[in-house]
Scaffold this motif. Structure first.
Motif, mmCIF file in Angstrom:
data_model
loop_
_atom_site.group_PDB
_atom_site.id
_atom_site.type_symbol
_atom_site.label_atom_id
_atom_site.label_comp_id
_atom_site.label_asym_id
_atom_site.label_seq_id
_atom_site.Cartn_x
_atom_site.Cartn_y
_atom_site.Cartn_z
ATOM 1 N N VAL A 154 0.669 -1.195 0.043
ATOM 2 C CA VAL A 154 -0.036 0.039 -0.069
ATOM 3 C C VAL A 154 0.817 1.260 -0.143
ATOM 4 O O VAL A 154 0.598 2.232 -0.758
ATOM 5 N N ILE A 155 1.607 1.280 0.718
ATOM 6 C CA ILE A 155 2.671 2.519 1.029
ATOM 7 C C ILE A 155 3.677 2.671 -0.279
ATOM 8 O O ILE A 155 3.705 3.609 -0.513
ATOM 9 N N SER A 156 4.092 1.382 -0.763
ATOM 10 C CA SER A 156 4.962 1.832 -2.046
ATOM 11 C C SER A 156 4.317 2.262 -3.278
ATOM 12 O O SER A 156 5.000 2.963 -3.994
ATOM 13 N N GLN A 157 3.070 2.001 -3.386
ATOM 14 C CA GLN A 157 2.383 2.568 -4.561
ATOM 15 C C GLN A 157 2.302 4.169 -4.625
ATOM 16 O O GLN A 157 2.325 4.724 -5.861
ATOM 17 N N SER A 158 2.603 4.837 -3.586
ATOM 18 C CA SER A 158 2.588 6.140 -3.657
ATOM 19 C C SER A 158 3.955 6.845 -2.879
ATOM 20 O O SER A 158 4.158 8.060 -2.774
ATOM 21 N N ASN A 159 4.929 5.848 -2.708
ATOM 22 C CA ASN A 159 6.308 6.389 -2.137
ATOM 23 C C ASN A 159 7.183 5.409 -2.578
ATOM 24 O O ASN A 159 7.623 4.301 -2.034
ATOM 25 N N LYS A 160 8.010 5.775 -3.560
ATOM 26 C CA LYS A 160 8.943 5.065 -4.414
ATOM 27 C C LYS A 160 10.085 4.935 -3.557
ATOM 28 O O LYS A 160 10.928 3.958 -3.495
ATOM 29 N N GLU A 161 10.448 5.839 -2.719
ATOM 30 C CA GLU A 161 11.505 5.844 -1.561
ATOM 31 C C GLU A 161 11.415 4.908 -0.600
ATOM 32 O O GLU A 161 12.430 4.156 -0.416
ATOM 33 N N TYR A 162 10.264 4.595 -0.293
ATOM 34 C CA TYR A 162 10.042 3.655 0.569
ATOM 35 C C TYR A 162 10.307 2.551 0.213
ATOM 36 O O TYR A 162 11.004 1.684 0.899
ATOM 37 N N LEU A 163 9.803 2.190 -1.027
ATOM 38 C CA LEU A 163 9.983 1.099 -1.686
ATOM 39 C C LEU A 163 11.448 0.327 -1.800
ATOM 40 O O LEU A 163 11.780 -0.688 -1.495
ATOM 41 N N GLN A 164 12.349 1.459 -2.129
ATOM 42 C CA GLN A 164 13.765 1.348 -2.218
ATOM 43 C C GLN A 164 14.291 1.187 -1.039
ATOM 44 O O GLN A 164 15.298 0.041 -0.916
ATOM 45 N N ASP A 165 13.958 1.722 0.114
ATOM 46 C CA ASP A 165 14.501 1.442 1.398
ATOM 47 C C ASP A 165 14.154 -0.049 2.106
ATOM 48 O O ASP A 165 14.851 -0.663 2.549
ATOM 49 N N VAL A 166 13.012 -0.502 1.578
ATOM 50 C CA VAL A 166 12.492 -2.031 1.986
ATOM 51 C C VAL A 166 13.406 -2.915 1.159
ATOM 52 O O VAL A 166 13.791 -3.847 1.605
ATOM 53 N N LEU A 167 13.500 -2.522 -0.169
ATOM 54 C CA LEU A 167 14.469 -3.688 -0.888
ATOM 55 C C LEU A 167 15.789 -3.705 -0.437
ATOM 56 O O LEU A 167 16.445 -4.754 -0.321
ATOM 57 N N ASN A 168 16.375 -2.547 -0.424
ATOM 58 C CA ASN A 168 17.786 -2.335 0.388
ATOM 59 C C ASN A 168 18.008 -3.061 1.636
ATOM 60 O O ASN A 168 18.845 -3.756 2.025
ATOM 61 N N TYR A 169 16.672 -2.748 2.351
ATOM 62 C CA TYR A 169 17.054 -3.317 3.963
ATOM 63 C C TYR A 169 17.047 -4.913 4.068
ATOM 64 O O TYR A 169 18.006 -5.525 4.654
ATOM 65 N N HIS A 170 15.920 -5.333 3.175
ATOM 66 C CA HIS A 170 15.969 -6.906 2.988
ATOM 67 C C HIS A 170 17.446 -7.513 2.425
ATOM 68 O O HIS A 170 17.874 -8.651 2.801
ATOM 69 N N LYS A 171 18.129 -7.000 1.329
ATOM 70 C CA LYS A 171 19.260 -7.183 0.938
ATOM 71 C C LYS A 171 20.428 -7.291 1.940
ATOM 72 O O LYS A 171 21.013 -8.101 2.110
ATOM 73 N N ILE A 172 20.496 -6.347 2.733
ATOM 74 C CA ILE A 172 21.465 -6.104 3.740
ATOM 75 C C ILE A 172 21.287 -7.241 4.966
ATOM 76 O O ILE A 172 21.997 -7.730 5.490
ATOM 77 N N VAL A 173 19.674 -7.451 5.325
ATOM 78 C CA VAL A 173 19.622 -8.377 6.046
ATOM 79 C C VAL A 173 20.202 -9.783 5.717
ATOM 80 O O VAL A 173 20.962 -10.316 6.367
ATOM 81 N N SER A 174 19.942 -10.064 4.375
ATOM 82 C CA SER A 174 20.493 -11.225 3.536
ATOM 83 C C SER A 174 22.178 -11.334 3.846
ATOM 84 O O SER A 174 22.698 -12.462 4.151
#
Length: 359
Positions: free
Chosen positions: A139-159
């Protein structure tokens, strides 16, 4: 925005098929197994670059073929826009908008705002926390691209941090400085994501409660409660405090990837204490709230996909949906149903144009 035309090639059960759509209401009619849900999923594919129902891309190719192509022509502010999603076995998925290939499919999110209501939404109540986090993020990502990128980067660093913890265990070694690099990045990203989720829930929850009251007509209080480990301490502190535990487990036990969304009715978990009717109302209210939230964040009306919804709802809830459409609160709607007469009777109550498409 509305979808004017859709072309499918080797997508799921379709070899080749073209559809012309009404700007308001489109009813996909036919018995089970003819591909009604697949048409809706292809539209979802054009919005998100992936299937709603099957995350394994190769399984979305028609049996015996090597590739699929989905092409949609949308009308946005009077102009036609083309979106093409294609995939060939052994290659990367390709998503194009107006002939231009996206470097990252995530850059397309939000260009075709869309909400889907499906029987599989039950997973939001019945399954684990990951499904509910994905709902929030979606829901948040459809109107906030920066948020989506933060989530993708976060999961990459967790891995990467998890891989390092496994390396330490396998080689009986430890390097605090290497771990600290990941901890620092996770703290920055995790804090930002947490703040955005908190702000989202403050805005989203009242919309949801209003939708639930309208749909259910009941007085029982409902609640959405965002749960996060970051409520107790900053992520940097949590990672340090749980270092020994993480080394033993060989994965990252603290962070926003452990967040959850508690769904309650009368103060109790709806999963255990809600009736089937209450759970249905809860889920539809969630999705309608998503629609209303997105409408407030974006310039246009999101497209609404209703998969097999009339089979799962009583007449009262269907009447509420019809009433909302009548009030012009929705843009373009796609409805799949096995009973053409039932659907036509329903949409005739709505003083809007509609198309009946038999599969």
């Amino acid at each position: 925005m509305h979808l004017k035309r859709l072309s499918l090639l080797n997508y799921k059960n379709f070899d080749t098929r073209e559809f012309e759509f009404d700007a308001k209401i489109n009813c996909l009619i036919g018995p089970n197994g003819v591909g009604k849900t697949n048409v809706l999923d292809s539209i979802y594919h054009l919005a998100f670059g992936k299937s709603y129902f099957n995350p394994v891309t190769t399984q979305n190719i028609r049996h015996g073929e090597e590739f699929f192509v989905i092409e949609g022509v949308f009308v946005k502010e009077g102009r036609e826009e083309s979106v093409v999603c294609s995939f060939k076995k052994g290659s990367k998925k390709v998503l194009k908008r107006n002939g231009k290939v996206y470097d990252r499919i995530s850059d397309h999110i939000g260009q075709v705002p869309l909400v889907i209501i499906s029987p599989s939404d039950r997973d939001l109540i019945l399954e684990g926390s990951e499904v509910r986090r994905k709902f929030m993020d979606g829901v948040i990502s459809q109107s906030n691209k920066e948020y989506l990128q933060d989530v993708l980067n976060y999961h990459k660093i967790v891995s990467q941090r998890n891989a390092l913890l496994k390396y330490f265990a396998a080689n009986r070694t430890f390097d605090k400085d290497s771990l600290e690099v990941y901890n620092h990045q996770l703290h920055i990203l995790g804090t930002r994501i947490h703040e955005k989720r908190v702000a989202f829930m403050l805005e989203f929850t009242p919309i949801f409660i209003a939708q639930y009251k309208a749909i259910s007509g009941g007085d029982e209080p409902v609640r959405l409660r965002y749960q996060s480990q970051l409520e107790s301490a900053p992520l940097s502190d949590l990672l340090l405090e749980n270092l020994d535990k993480d080394r033993l487990l060989q994965y990252t036990s603290q962070g926003i990837h452990k967040d959850d969304l508690s769904m309650e009715i009368d103060g109790y978990p709806i999963k255990k204490f809600g009736s089937q009717g209450q759970q249905k109302s809860f889920l539809i209210a969630l999705k309608f709230a998503q629609f209303q939230f997105m409408k407030s964040q974006l310039s246009g009306m999101p497209i609404l996909l209703l998969d097999d919804i009339f089979d799962k709802l009583d007449e009262g809830r269907v009447a509420h949906i019809v009433n909302l459409v009548n009030q012009d609160l929705f843009g373009q709607i796609f409805i799949s149903d096995t009973h053409g007469e039932r659907t036509e009777k329903t949409v005739k109550q709505i003083h809007q144009t509609y198309a009946l498409i038999t599969l």
